[in-house]
Motif scaffolding. Structure first.
Motif, PDB file in Angstrom:
ATOM      1  N   GLU A   1      46.001 -26.050   3.922  1.00  0.00           N
ATOM      2  CA  GLU A   1      46.984 -24.706   4.472  1.00  0.00           C
ATOM      3  C   GLU A   1      45.912 -23.425   4.412  1.00  0.00           C
ATOM      4  N   ASP A   2      44.798 -23.634   4.102  1.00  0.00           N
ATOM      5  CA  ASP A   2      44.001 -22.499   3.930  1.00  0.00           C
ATOM      6  C   ASP A   2      43.691 -21.997   5.408  1.00  0.00           C
ATOM      7  N   ILE A   3      43.711 -23.028   6.524  1.00  0.00           N
ATOM      8  CA  ILE A   3      43.313 -22.795   7.569  1.00  0.00           C
ATOM      9  C   ILE A   3      44.155 -21.574   8.419  1.00  0.00           C
ATOM     10  N   LEU A   4      45.402 -21.562   7.918  1.00  0.00           N
ATOM     11  CA  LEU A   4      46.275 -20.687   8.262  1.00  0.00           C
ATOM     12  C   LEU A   4      46.092 -19.433   8.187  1.00  0.00           C
ATOM     13  N   ARG A   5      44.921 -18.975   7.165  1.00  0.00           N
ATOM     14  CA  ARG A   5      44.636 -17.487   7.094  1.00  0.00           C
ATOM     15  C   ARG A   5      43.584 -17.395   7.792  1.00  0.00           C
ATOM     16  N   LEU A   6      43.002 -18.236   8.797  1.00  0.00           N
ATOM     17  CA  LEU A   6      42.305 -17.666   9.960  1.00  0.00           C
ATOM     18  C   LEU A   6      42.764 -17.164  10.944  1.00  0.00           C
TER      19      LEU A   6
END
Length: 350
Positions: free
Chosen positions: A74-79
């Protein structure tokens, strides 16, 4: 569209072919993280997209192809600035994506060579998506909801197990390149003729035996690839025909003789029925049909070199002039003369 032009020097961080299974950024300075716009992690051993990826806050392009990737965190959503995501040749499937993946501002996605058996529903919410590649997966269907991707310009679905094309695909106003080669498609919906932006259509190595005659309306089409299909090589005359009902005979009479009527003269269901009349395409016939028609395969000449089999609907078995076995028949010549050579610059049959 996988590349990202204009990125060089300190804007590119290439960590490919380092046998990495985690992304340790201890030796990457904060300024370097902030300035990196393109990150290459190709040919490593990642099983999951590392959460530390979010430290590259200005990342625009990410390529994590050729790993063992099974999950995207889910950290990809912060890009928030990420535009291109390439993850070819991994182990991703329809359960690998975070549920809010569709909220990203991605414009290019390439997940070819993975294990998707169903079209990822998260992709259908990517409103800015311009290029989508899912070739070499295990897809069997294309969802009708693909029409929601209204910014799509390129759709690559070659090398799957797709059996049909949804008519809703025609609702994509900017789609220019459609690749459906190496599937199990048996027919093309006539609605594809509405795709006014389509320039290239790849259908080779499928199970097509004919094309809809409406394909002649694709005025912008420059390349049509058909090789490796069981396209018919001779005229087909043995077609089934269900005699028209009394309702259809009456409707044909009203339409072919241009009998006038007002909506208040007839029951509403009959008015709607009469509005469904289709004109017989035979230029020598002024008839119409509703439910009962004869299917014929007609060959139409493209570029003076290839003769393509197009599905042709006629009002009765006697109305056979356009499908005459004589290639010099008046009807054939007239139809073929309407297809200019520049309409198809490339027709790949060999």
């Amino acid at each position: 569209m996988d590349g990202y032009e204009g990125l060089e020097g300190e804007k590119v961080l290439n960590l490919s072919r380092l046998n990495l299974d985690n992304l340790d950024l201890e030796h990457v300075g904060e300024e370097r993280k902030r300035d990196t716009q393109q990150l290459l992690l190709v040919y490593n051993r990642f099983i999951m997209l590392p959460g530390s990826i979010c430290h590259f806050s200005n990342l625009v392009f990410l390529d994590i192809s050729c790993n063992r990737l099974a999950f995207i965190c889910e950290d990809i959503l912060r890009l928030s600035k990420l535009k291109t995501l390439v993850a070819k040749n991994n182990r991703l499937d329809e359960f690998s994506l975070p549920k809010d993946f569709g909220t990203m501002s991605l414009e290019v996605v390439n997940f070819s060579g993975n294990r998707f058996e169903e079209f990822p529903s998260e992709f259908l919410n990517l409103q800015r998506l311009q290029s989508l590649s899912l070739g070499g997966n295990r897809l069997k269907t294309i969802p009708a909801e693909i029409e929601h991707l209204t910014s799509l310009e390129l759709l690559y679905l070659g090398g799957n197990s797709i059996t049909s094309i949804p008519p809703e695909l025609a609702n994509l106003p900017y789609l220019s390149y459609l690749v459906l080669c190496d599937n199990r498609i048996q027919s093309i919906p006539p609605q594809l003729a509405q795709m006014r932006s389509l320039r290239s259509l790849s259908l080779h190595n499928n199970l097509l035996t004919y094309l809809p005659r409406e394909i002649l309306s694709l005025f912008q089409l420059q390349e049509l690839s058909l090789r490796g299909n069981p396209l018919v090589v001779r005229f087909v005359k043995d077609m089934t025909y269900d005699p028209p009902s009394l309702l259809e005979l009456a409707g044909r009479t009203v339409k072919s003789r241009n009998l006038t009527y007002k909506p208040e003269d007839l029951p509403g269901n009959l008015v709607r029925y009469l509005d469904l009349a289709s004109k017989c395409p035979n230029p020598k016939c002024g008839g119409v049909y509703f439910d009962s028609c004869v299917r014929h395969i007609k060959f139409v000449d493209f570029c003076g070199k290839y003769r393509l089999p197009l599905m042709h609907y006629l009002c009765s078995p006697e109305c056979s002039s356009p499908c005459s076995s004589n290639p010099q028949s008046d009807a054939d010549s007239e139809d073929e003369s309407r297809v200019p050579a520049h309409r198809m610059q490339k027709v790949l049959l060999g």
